[in-house]
Scaffold this motif. Structure first.
Motif, short mmCIF file in Angstrom:
data_model
loop_
_atom_site.label_atom_id
_atom_site.label_comp_id
_atom_site.label_asym_id
_atom_site.label_seq_id
_atom_site.Cartn_x
_atom_site.Cartn_y
_atom_site.Cartn_z
N ASP A 169 0.83 -1.20 0.00
CA ASP A 169 0.00 0.00 0.00
C ASP A 169 0.87 1.25 0.00
OD1 ASP A 169 -2.29 -1.50 0.01
OD2 ASP A 169 -2.75 -1.16 2.12
N PRO B 201 -6.06 9.91 -5.41
CA PRO B 201 -6.37 9.09 -6.59
C PRO B 201 -5.13 8.99 -7.48
CG PRO B 201 -8.08 10.71 -6.20
CD PRO B 201 -6.95 11.07 -5.29
N ASP B 202 -4.92 7.83 -8.09
CA ASP B 202 -3.74 7.63 -8.92
C ASP B 202 -3.61 8.69 -10.00
OD1 ASP B 202 -3.10 5.40 -7.45
OD2 ASP B 202 -3.94 3.98 -8.89
N ALA C 273 -2.17 11.85 -8.59
CA ALA C 273 -0.73 11.75 -8.32
C ALA C 273 0.07 11.95 -9.60
CB ALA C 273 -0.42 10.40 -7.69
N SER D 240 2.65 1.74 -3.47
CA SER D 240 1.83 1.94 -4.67
C SER D 240 0.88 3.12 -4.58
CB SER D 240 1.01 0.67 -4.95
OG SER D 240 0.11 0.40 -3.88
N GLN D 241 0.81 3.78 -3.42
CA GLN D 241 -0.14 4.89 -3.24
C GLN D 241 0.60 6.14 -2.77
OE1 GLN D 241 -2.91 3.39 -0.34
NE2 GLN D 241 -3.49 1.63 -1.59
N ARG D 242 -0.02 7.29 -3.01
CA ARG D 242 0.50 8.55 -2.50
C ARG D 242 -0.57 9.23 -1.67
NH1 ARG D 242 4.54 6.37 -3.03
NH2 ARG D 242 6.24 6.82 -4.50
N ARG D 243 -0.13 9.89 -0.59
CA ARG D 243 -1.07 10.53 0.35
C ARG D 243 -1.20 12.03 0.12
NH1 ARG D 243 -2.99 5.71 1.69
NH2 ARG D 243 -1.18 4.37 1.39
N ALA E 258 4.33 12.80 -4.00
CA ALA E 258 4.35 12.38 -5.41
C ALA E 258 5.40 13.15 -6.20
CB ALA E 258 2.97 12.58 -6.03
N VAL F 77 4.65 6.57 -7.93
CA VAL F 77 4.66 5.18 -7.48
C VAL F 77 6.11 4.82 -7.14
CG1 VAL F 77 4.13 2.77 -8.08
CG2 VAL F 77 2.78 4.62 -9.09
N THR G 192 -6.34 7.43 4.04
CA THR G 192 -6.84 7.80 2.72
C THR G 192 -5.67 7.90 1.76
OG1 THR G 192 -6.67 10.14 3.24
CG2 THR G 192 -8.78 9.05 3.72
N ARG G 193 -5.96 8.17 0.48
CA ARG G 193 -4.91 8.24 -0.52
C ARG G 193 -5.32 9.24 -1.60
NH1 ARG G 193 -5.08 2.87 -4.19
NH2 ARG G 193 -3.91 4.26 -5.56
#
Length: 255
Positions: A133, A229-230, A233, A136-139, A144, A150, A226-227
Motif C-alpha cells: 500500500d 487518486p492515482d 498523483a 503503490s499509493q501517494r497521500r 508524489a 509510485v 486515505t490516498r
C-alpha cells in the motif's frame, strides 16, 4: 555539472546524522558515478556519520554488471570479482556488499547518485503487511512530486548479489510499465533507496519518504489511511510548475 568525491562524502555524512534517523552503526551505503566506466561506492565497514574520502572505493562498472548476467557459484568467486573491479588494486578497502546493485542502478537508471538507508519510519512499514500500500499509493502532493507517483517495491532477498538480481528484475518491470526510472525503491524488511542527479535530490527524496512514512503510520492510528487518486498523483507530477520546482530542488545551490 562537475562532481568530485567531496559531494558524495558530504551527502553520506548528512544521511548519517542521528537526527535523520536513517542509519546507525554500519548501516546503509551510497554511491556516485565517476564516468561511464566507473563509480565510487561506500567501503564495507565504514559508518556514514563522519565518513571521509577514505571511506569510499572506486569500482569499474563492467565486472559488476557481468556478474549479474553470469552469477558466480560461490561467495569466494563473488569477492574475487569485486576486488578485481577496484580501480586501485593497492587499496585494502573492500566495496560495500551492495556494490552490485549500485552498479546496476547507476547504469540502468541513468542517475548520478544513490542513497541507500534504513530509516526507522520506513522500516516500520516495510516490516508490516502495509508495504505494498505504501509503495503503490501517494497521500499528499509533495510526496508524489519528490518520490514519484509510485515506488518500486522489492521483496526481501539476501543482501548482496541475490538482492541485486531481484532488484534488477523489479526495476526493469517498473521502467517497462512507466517508461521512466523510479525515484524511490522500497525494500521489504530492509529499507529504501533514493535515486537522483545530485546530493540535494537524494537528501530531499529521503526526507520526504520518511515524512510520508510518518504520516502513513499516524493515519493508521486513526483508522484506514486515505490516498490521492492515482490520476491525481500522476497529474501533479506532470504539472509544468511542479516540474520547474522539482528541477530547482535537484540543484544543490537551491537547498
Amino acid at each position: 555539472m562537475t562532481r568530485n568525491l567531496s559531494d558524495l562524502v558530504n551527502m553520506t555524512r548528512a544521511l548519517g546524522e542521528p537526527a535523520m534517523d536513517c542509519v546507525i552503526i554500519g548501516e546503509g551505503n551510497t554511491s556516485m558515478r565517476i564516468d561511464d566506466a566507473s563509480f565510487y561506492v561506500k567501503a564495507s565497514g565504514h559508518q556514514m556519520r563522519g565518513i571521509d574520502e577514505d571511506g569510499f572505493v572506486a569500482v569499474r562498472f563492467e565486472p559488476m554488471l557481468d556478474m549479474l548476467d553470469d552469477p558466480p557459484q560461490t561467495l569466494a568467486e563473488q569477492k574475487a570479482i569485486t576486488q578485481a573491479a577496484k580501480l586501485d588494486q593497492a587499496s585494502a578497502r573492500s566495496p560495500s556488499i551492495e556494490v552490485s546493485f549500485h552498479a546496476m542502478l547507476l547504469r540502468e537508471c541513468g542517475v548520478q547518485f544513490i542513497g541507500h538507508t534504513h530509516p526507522t519510519a520506513i522500516n516500520q512499514i516495510m516490516c508490516s503487511q502495509f508495504a505494498t500500500d505504501f509503495a503503490s499509493q501517494r497521500r499528499f502532493p509533495d510526496e508524489a512530486v519528490l518520490c514519484g507517483p509510485v515506488s518500486a517495491l522489492v521483496p526481501y532477498a539476501d543482501p548482496g548479489l541475490p538482492l541485486a538480481l531481484k532488484m534488477r528484475e523489479r526495476v526493469r518491470q517498473y521502467m517497462a510499465q512507466y517508461d521512466e526510472a523510479p525515484k524511490l525503491i522500497l525494500l521489504e524488511n530492509h529499507g529504501m533507496i533514493a535515486l537522483g542527479d545530485s546530493p540535494a535530490e537524494i537528501l530531499n527524496i529521503t526526507a520526504m519518504a520518511v515524512k510520508a512514512a510518518r504520516i502513513f503510520l499516524g493515519a493508521l492510528l486513526t483508522g484506514k489511511p486515505t490516498r490521492m487518486p492515482d490520476e491525481e498523483a500522476w497529474h501533479v507530477v506532470r504539472r509544468p510548475d511542479e516540474i520547474y520546482r522539482r528541477n530547482l530542488f535537484v540543484d544543490d545551490d537551491a537547498r
